[in-house]
Design a protein around this motif. Structure first.
Motif, PDB file in Angstrom:
ATOM      1  N   UNK A 101       0.836  -1.209   0.000  1.00  0.00           N
ATOM      2  CA  UNK A 101       0.000   0.000   0.000  1.00  0.00           C
ATOM      3  C   UNK A 101       0.867   1.254   0.000  1.00  0.00           C
ATOM      4  N   UNK A 102       1.943   1.224   0.776  1.00  0.00           N
ATOM      5  CA  UNK A 102       2.860   2.374   0.820  1.00  0.00           C
ATOM      6  C   UNK A 102       3.535   2.589  -0.533  1.00  0.00           C
ATOM      7  N   UNK A 103       3.938   1.495  -1.188  1.00  0.00           N
ATOM      8  CA  UNK A 103       4.572   1.599  -2.495  1.00  0.00           C
ATOM      9  C   UNK A 103       3.610   2.190  -3.523  1.00  0.00           C
ATOM     10  N   UNK A 104       2.377   1.733  -3.514  1.00  0.00           N
ATOM     11  CA  UNK A 104       1.380   2.246  -4.458  1.00  0.00           C
ATOM     12  C   UNK A 104       1.103   3.720  -4.178  1.00  0.00           C
ATOM     13  N   UNK A 105       1.011   4.092  -2.933  1.00  0.00           N
ATOM     14  CA  UNK A 105       0.786   5.501  -2.598  1.00  0.00           C
ATOM     15  C   UNK A 105       1.937   6.358  -3.112  1.00  0.00           C
ATOM     16  N   UNK A 106       3.157   5.902  -2.900  1.00  0.00           N
ATOM     17  CA  UNK A 106       4.329   6.640  -3.367  1.00  0.00           C
ATOM     18  C   UNK A 106       4.347   6.705  -4.899  1.00  0.00           C
ATOM     19  N   UNK A 107       4.071   5.599  -5.551  1.00  0.00           N
ATOM     20  CA  UNK A 107       4.015   5.554  -7.017  1.00  0.00           C
ATOM     21  C   UNK A 107       2.955   6.505  -7.547  1.00  0.00           C
ATOM     22  N   UNK A 108       1.784   6.477  -6.937  1.00  0.00           N
ATOM     23  CA  UNK A 108       0.700   7.367  -7.362  1.00  0.00           C
ATOM     24  C   UNK A 108       1.087   8.829  -7.229  1.00  0.00           C
TER      25      UNK A 108
END
Length: 149
Positions: A101-108
């Motif tokens: 979830x943290x990776x996706x948030x950062x990617x977004x």
């Protein structure tokens, strides 16, 4: 066939193709060097809903073995986990971990910032509102409910 609808479909495909290509080639960030576009797409899909491997394969247009390989790699990095399906005792569901979830948030955040920078001077507020209205409608029309494997 409806020529206007043909044009709309062609433009939609072109925006998807060229937009994806531009983002992938233009963003110089560690995430985009560490994970493949297919892995990031998979994580994006899972971030919207917990999903079965079969549905994930259908959504990505690949064989289940490709999904299995990606899931193993992402699981080994602590980004996804496989759980039993609540609706089917034999089924499996792929879920994001907190790290995922943290990776996706950062990617977004990286992607949103990039897209905002390239579009901010090219679109009026009214055009953005129209874009949102149309894409909400398209999402509701195109979203396929899970019910196949």
């Amino acid at each position: 066939m409806n020529k206007r609808l043909d044009l709309a479909v062609d433009l939609f495909k072109e925006v998807m193709i060229y937009g994806t290509e531009r983002v992938i080639k233009s963003i110089d960030h560690e995430i985009f060097h560490t994970y493949s576009p297919e892995q990031l797409q998979m994580l994006q899909i899972i971030s919207k809903e917990d999903v079965s491997p079969g549905r994930l394969a259908a959504m990505q247009g690949v064989h289940k073995s490709a999904v299995s390989n990606r899931v193993k790699k992402l699981s080994s990095k602590g980004l996804v986990e496989i759980a039993g399906s609540e609706s089917d005792q034999r089924g499996k569901t792929i879920k994001l971990t907190n790290k995922g979830k943290e990776l996706i948030q950062q990617s977004n955040e990286v992607v949103y910032q990039y897209i905002e920078n390239i579009l901010q001077d090219g679109l009026e507020d009214s055009e953005i509102e129209e874009f949102i209205r149309i894409f909400h409608k398209l999402r509701n029309i195109l979203k396929v409910e899970e019910g196949y494997e």
